[in-house]
Design an enzyme around this catalytic site. Structure first.
Site, short mmCIF file in Angstrom:
data_model
loop_
_atom_site.label_atom_id
_atom_site.label_comp_id
_atom_site.label_asym_id
_atom_site.label_seq_id
_atom_site.Cartn_x
_atom_site.Cartn_y
_atom_site.Cartn_z
N THR A 128 4.49 -8.11 -3.25
CA THR A 128 3.10 -7.78 -3.25
C THR A 128 2.94 -7.06 -2.06
O THR A 128 3.18 -7.34 -0.93
CB THR A 128 2.14 -8.78 -3.71
OG1 THR A 128 0.68 -7.99 -3.28
CG2 THR A 128 2.28 -9.91 -2.69
N ASP A 129 1.91 -6.10 -1.94
CA ASP A 129 1.61 -5.30 -0.98
C ASP A 129 0.47 -6.03 -0.15
O ASP A 129 0.36 -5.71 1.07
CB ASP A 129 0.71 -4.15 -1.39
CG ASP A 129 -0.67 -4.16 -2.49
OD1 ASP A 129 -0.75 -5.21 -2.51
OD2 ASP A 129 -1.15 -3.20 -2.75
N GLU A 130 0.10 -7.31 -0.64
CA GLU A 130 -0.98 -8.11 0.23
C GLU A 130 -0.29 -8.86 1.21
O GLU A 130 -1.01 -9.30 2.00
CB GLU A 130 -1.44 -9.14 -0.93
CG GLU A 130 -2.11 -8.54 -1.94
CD GLU A 130 -3.13 -9.50 -2.77
OE1 GLU A 130 -3.58 -10.49 -2.29
OE2 GLU A 130 -3.34 -9.13 -3.91
N TYR A 152 -2.21 -17.26 -0.67
CA TYR A 152 -1.20 -16.56 -1.71
C TYR A 152 -0.30 -15.47 -0.96
O TYR A 152 0.85 -15.52 -1.08
CB TYR A 152 -2.17 -15.77 -2.74
CG TYR A 152 -1.30 -14.78 -3.60
CD1 TYR A 152 -0.14 -15.15 -4.42
CD2 TYR A 152 -1.52 -13.44 -3.33
CE1 TYR A 152 0.60 -14.04 -4.95
CE2 TYR A 152 -0.87 -12.56 -4.15
CZ TYR A 152 0.10 -12.89 -4.83
OH TYR A 152 0.98 -12.12 -5.34
N LYS A 156 3.87 -15.46 -0.23
CA LYS A 156 4.71 -14.53 -0.87
C LYS A 156 5.32 -13.94 0.33
O LYS A 156 6.52 -13.45 0.52
CB LYS A 156 3.77 -13.30 -1.37
CG LYS A 156 3.36 -13.70 -2.70
CD LYS A 156 4.36 -14.08 -3.71
CE LYS A 156 4.88 -12.98 -4.25
NZ LYS A 156 6.15 -13.20 -5.57
#
Ligand code: NAD
Length: 343
Positions: A128-130, A152, A156
């Site tokens: 993810t970009d997060e 979260y 990741k």
């Protein structure tokens, strides 16, 4: 006859994993054997795989990516892994991160270890970009240092680093894809678009975080799955690829579009306190994926959103009773994953 490629798809009963599997098997002539490994947590739903259930090329295994014996047995017969399985909801990770560390970090490690033991051909780590945290202006390239904000995103990022370490240390062919916010049918109603749409369709209000200035880039799930497939087919070992959508909106703008699509007005919006550690903006530069893989998102946002709203309108049995409790009059004071707005 061409020998089928044998793929293990983890988390294939979830929103994105199931779209990926439906897409893979849409061509009846594709020489594939696809096994989904999914624990069927609250987020997994076998109905997402109805379209492929009777396909002889498809196998479903209910199980946990942390189950080393099961994962080892599956990797013995599947040289390619596309790893979607994860705890995926930021708000839940803020309420309690145990399951996130277990599934996202330890589960990824269990898969990588088995992939190494069985000399897997390739391993696609879907991320993810997060993992980069918030960016005020511009877009991240793949060499941006990781600075995740939520548990979260941290889980990741940890999984991505472990995966890449298996490439650098052991030479395992690992590719990492990092995408922006996905939308489309079959997304769990805890996430912002389905949550808002299903609440509005049911005549309820929707919770908007803070001042609604938080900004996200939106990517249709089918474009994301197409990008993941390009990473699997054309990507290079040890490489990270960004899969962006090219349609950036503040949460306030998104809310306006959803109200309009559902025939509602701003009186249906409740302002709720901002999420802890809420990143203001994500944006990924996907030049590498475009130039190396030929990636580009194809779905026009207005059309994709209208089709998504129509899908929720047409499939109330799929979502009714599964969403967070947004019962009127209680959510402003409440806390925890069932009552907060989504990202
Ligand atoms: P989802 O929550 O809809 O689905 C996750 C699936 O994983 C479910 O079917 C669940 O049953 C399964 N699962 C969970 N724990 C498991 C375990 N221990 N063992 C086996 N299966 C397990 O998630 P999603 O939105 O489809 O996301 C898929 C992947 O894409 C995730 O890795 C997520 O981090 C990533 N991602 C999602 C988005 C997005 O916008 N949804 C954006 C960027 C990246």
């Amino acid at each position: 006859m061409t020998r089928p490629q044998r793929l293990l798809v983890t988390g294939g009963a979830g929103f994105i994993g199931s779209a990926y599997v439906r897409g893979l098997l849409a061509d009846p002539a594709a020489p594939l054997a696809v096994t989904v490994l999914d624990k069927l947590t609250y987020a997994g739903d076998l109905r997402n795989l109805d379209a492929v259930r009777d396909d002889p090329r498809f196998t479903f295994v209910r199980g946990d990516v942390c189950d080393a014996a099961l994962v080892d047995a599956l990797l013995a017969g599947h040289p390619q892994v596309v790893h979607f399985a994860a705890e995926s909801h930021v708000d839940r990770s803020i309420a309690g991160a145990d399951a996130f560390v277990r599934t996202n970090v330890l589960g990824t490690h269990t898969l990588l270890d088995a992939a190494l033991r069985h000399r897997a051909e390739l391993f696609v780590q879907v991320s993810t970009d997060e993992v980069y945290g918030s960016v005020a202006t511009g877009s991240w390239t793949e060499d941006q240092p990781l600075a995740p904000s939520s548990p979260y995103a941290a889980s990741k990022a940890s999984a991505d680093l472990l995966a890449l370490s298996y490439h650098r240390t052991h030479g395992l062919d690992v590719r990492v894809s990092r995408c922006s916010n996905n939308y489309g049918p079959h997304q769990h109603p805890e996430k912002v678009i389905p949550r808002f749409v299903t609440n509005l369709l049911d005549g309820r209000t929707v919770p908007l975080y803070g001042d609604g200035r938080n900004s996200r880039d939106w990517l249709h799930v089918d474009d994301h799955c197409h990008g993941v497939e390009l990473v699997r087919r054309r990507g290079r070992a040890g490489r990270v690829y960004h899969l962006g959508g090219g349609h950036e909106l503040t949460n306030r703008q998104l809310t306006g579009l959803l109200l309009e699509a559902c025939g509602a007005d701003w009186s249906r919006v409740r302002h709720v306190p901002d999420r802890k550690g809420h990143d203001l903006r994500y944006s990924v530069d996907w030049t590498r994926a475009r130039e190396e893989l030929g990636y580009r998102p194809r779905r026009e946002f207005a059309d994709g959103l209208a089709a998504t709203v129509a899908w929720y309108r047409d499939n109330p049995d799929w979502w009714r009773g599964r969403g967070p409790d947004d019962g009127e009059g209680q959510a402003d004071q409440a806390s925890g994953p069932g009552s907060r707005a989504a990202s």
